[in-house]
Scaffold this motif. Structure first.
Motif, mmCIF file in Angstrom:
data_model
loop_
_atom_site.group_PDB
_atom_site.id
_atom_site.type_symbol
_atom_site.label_atom_id
_atom_site.label_comp_id
_atom_site.label_asym_id
_atom_site.label_seq_id
_atom_site.Cartn_x
_atom_site.Cartn_y
_atom_site.Cartn_z
ATOM 1 N N ASP A 161 41.583 50.236 44.660
ATOM 2 C CA ASP A 161 40.448 50.205 43.749
ATOM 3 C C ASP A 161 40.764 50.875 42.419
ATOM 4 O O ASP A 161 40.470 50.348 41.352
ATOM 5 N N TYR B 1 43.065 48.695 40.248
ATOM 6 C CA TYR B 1 42.738 47.272 40.170
ATOM 7 C C TYR B 1 42.891 46.747 38.753
ATOM 8 O O TYR B 1 43.408 45.653 38.513
ATOM 9 N N GLU C 185 41.375 43.749 47.118
ATOM 10 C CA GLU C 185 40.236 43.012 46.593
ATOM 11 C C GLU C 185 38.983 43.865 46.775
ATOM 12 O O GLU C 185 38.499 44.048 47.896
ATOM 13 N N PRO D 271 32.202 43.258 46.793
ATOM 14 C CA PRO D 271 31.418 42.577 45.755
ATOM 15 C C PRO D 271 30.637 43.506 44.836
ATOM 16 O O PRO D 271 30.435 43.198 43.662
ATOM 17 N N ARG E 38 34.614 45.380 39.446
ATOM 18 C CA ARG E 38 34.507 43.925 39.365
ATOM 19 C C ARG E 38 33.409 43.480 38.422
ATOM 20 O O ARG E 38 33.124 42.289 38.322
ATOM 21 N N THR F 259 38.986 34.947 38.036
ATOM 22 C CA THR F 259 37.842 34.157 38.487
ATOM 23 C C THR F 259 36.581 34.903 38.072
ATOM 24 O O THR F 259 36.479 36.119 38.293
ATOM 25 N N GLN G 262 32.458 35.060 38.550
ATOM 26 C CA GLN G 262 31.436 34.629 39.490
ATOM 27 C C GLN G 262 30.057 35.134 39.079
ATOM 28 O O GLN G 262 29.935 36.100 38.315
ATOM 29 N N ASP H 181 40.580 31.078 39.059
ATOM 30 C CA ASP H 181 42.032 31.220 39.161
ATOM 31 C C ASP H 181 42.729 30.848 37.852
ATOM 32 O O ASP H 181 43.795 30.218 37.851
ATOM 33 N N SER I 174 37.164 38.515 39.659
ATOM 34 C CA SER I 174 38.164 38.730 40.698
ATOM 35 C C SER I 174 39.522 38.497 40.072
ATOM 36 O O SER I 174 39.715 37.518 39.342
ATOM 37 N N LYS J 167 43.806 38.269 40.521
ATOM 38 C CA LYS J 167 44.965 38.075 41.386
ATOM 39 C C LYS J 167 46.215 38.119 40.517
ATOM 40 O O LYS J 167 46.144 37.872 39.312
#
Length: 527
Positions: free
Chosen positions: A272, A275, A341, A344, A349, A393, A395, A425, A461, A463
């Protein structure tokens, strides 16, 4: 230089000369084949964690208390053996001692020394440092019970630690492969001087039983800070016990640090707190020492040493004591199915703004808003210096994170914007801008900026990008070369974290292993 065989008889001399070159492992990872593999690669030591194992030999803090009270040869089941029916067969303390004996026998047969390491998670509020009420233990599962359950004061908890090491030295102190007791992994005391005082007491307890095996004492702040051992330590504002310094040689004390800086690179995306640094390469164009506030490039080993480890170098040169880099590593993306990850509702995030970019396209801001959003701790505040490429990503913000003072129509508008963006992505570049991180996405138009956006408006998110994956091998190798070269220049011993029998986050890849082997065999690393 050829492979240096190390054992109890020559251990102190090897520590003094910086000849210990090894890796970290747990008991489950160290069988005869693994020991031979380590020796064939030039490594001559294993820093062995007593509390990690995947085959029922796992020890937790309540076990350390039991061992300290009644020794290693008890036929009582370990804590997890009593509480977790899934563990079969049930292990006793005597079983764990026998396993440990076997590991040391195997390593000793190929000229590898073993460093016994006590590791469990603790922080400044742990009962070892501050008074606490007793906590309840979980009745089942693997989760580690709270350290020293019955201890309500630091004095009691610290005595448990002392007792454990006295019992361990009594049981294993004569083993020829034993080359060190690492008495506590990454201590994080509430007051730095408390660790200096406790470490002195543990050393004396071991010396009452075993006068030969070196004792390894790590720095505070997760093994990064040895300043608590300086007389008139600037970290405490008052004199601290200097017996470990004054008597390092007769007491055979080795001082230890862990080298992970810059953590934004070595841990990028792993947890975390790292990140937001996903995709950070090594070496970065510029790095930031948060303690000193200094920003500088680190293209060479000397620059890395100057930025982060100068006080360790000064410590060794001043007091003429052996220093051990007990851990250094760089996350191995290929060894992990995915990066960390966040949940939520995790602050890291949250998107705090979506707007049309002045130069065209769209900007997605990931910044602090009432302590929420991405933090910029590991990046310089100079725009454009710290940039990393990720797959992004965006959301919709879930209902449980929405501000009740904002009308539903506004959230509907923001949701519509997120949907129209269609950012799934997408490989993008993230860079700092003031107190936020910004992703600029060209080629997307006709997006309406929500008026008065003062709260999180969406989730993101991250990656690893294709670009980062391709350059990560080079980053890991560069980092390994820099740390090993610093150790060579300063006469530090070292251990890579970690050597494991299955692919995991920290495993050395072939190119990293070649650096470690060259360093262990005495070849000068060009870095």
């Amino acid at each position: 230089m050829s492979f240096v065989r190390v054992n109890k008889n020559n251990a102190w001399s090897c520590w003094q000369q910086g000849l210990i070159a090894g890796g970290n492992a747990s008991m489950a990872d160290v069988d005869q084949t693994f020991a031979l593999l380590g020796a064939n690669k030039g490594l001559n030591a294993l820093r062995l964690f007593l509390n990690y194992s995947d085959d029922g030999y796992w020890l937790v803090p309540t076990d350390y208390v039991a061992i300290g009270n009644n020794g290693w040869n008890q036929t009582t089941a370990t804590t997890l053996g009593q509480r977790n029916p899934a563990i079969s067969p049930i292990r006793t303390y005597a079983d764990v001692a026998q396993k440990l004996q076997q590991v040391m026998d195997n390593c000793g047969s190929v000229g590898m020394g073993v460093i016994l390491t006590l590791g469990f998670w603790q922080n400044t509020s742990d009962r070892m440092w501050v008074s606490k009420e007793a906590d309840s233990l979980p009745t089942s599962g693997w989760r580690e019970p709270d350290p020293y359950t019955e201890a309500t004061t630091p004095e009691i908890a610290q005595q448990y630690l002392i007792n454990f090491w006295r019992a361990t030295a009594t049981r294993f102190g004569t083993h020829p492969a034993l080359i060190g007791y690492d008495i506590l992994n990454e201590p994080v005391p509430a007051v730095h001087a408390a660790w200096a005082s406790l470490a002195n007491r543990v050393v004396d307890a071991i010396r009452a039983v075993d006068t030969a095996t070196p004792v390894i004492v790590e720095g505070t702040d997760y093994g990064n800070n040895l300043k608590c051992f300086f007389p008139d330590s600037p970290t405490t504002g008052a004199p601290v016990p200097d017996a470990l310094i004054t008597y390092s040689a007769p007491k055979k004390v080795v001082f230890s640090m862990h080298a992970y800086s810059p953590v934004g690179a070595t841990h990028n995306g792993l947890a975390d707190w790292a990140y937001e640094s996903m995709g950070m390469p090594y070496p970065p164009a510029e790095a930031w020492n948060l303690t000193t506030g200094v920003k500088a490039p680190i293209n060479t080993a000397a620059q890395l040493a100057a930025l982060y480890y100068q006080h360790i170098i000064t410590f060794k040169r001043t007091y003429k004591v052996p220093v051990f880099v007990g851990e250094f590593s760089y996350i191995n993306q290929s060894g992990s199915p995915q990066y960390y990850e966040p949940e939520p509702d995790n602050a890291h995030r949250l998107v705090t703004r979506i707007r049309n970019a002045p130069t065209g396209g769209v900007e997605v801001h990931m910044g602090r808003l009432d302590s929420l959003g991405f933090r910029i701790d590991y990046a310089p505040d100079t725009a454009g210096v710290y940039e990393n490429t990720v797959r992004l990503t965006v959301q919709k913000l879930p209902a449980n994170l929405r501000d009740s003072t904002i009308d539903a129509a506004t959230y509907d508008q923001w949701d519509a914007i997120v949907t129209s963006l269609g950012i799934v992505d997408k490989e993008v570049t993230v860079k700092p801008a003031g107190k936020s991180y910004v992703v600029q996405i060209p080629g997307i138009t006709q997006v309406i900026e929500p008026a008065g956006a003062t709260t999180p408006v969406a989730l993101i998110s991250l990656k690893p990008s294709v670009q980062h994956q391709s350059m990560q091998a080079a980053s890991r190798k560069n980092y390994a070369k820099h740390i090993v070269r610093i150790c060579q220049d300063e006469g530090f011993s070292w251990a890579w974290h970690a050597l494991e029998k299955s692919p995991r986050w920290w495993n050395p890849t072939t190119d990293v292993m070649s650096v470690l082997r060259d360093g262990a065999m005495g070849r000068k690393i060009i870095a």
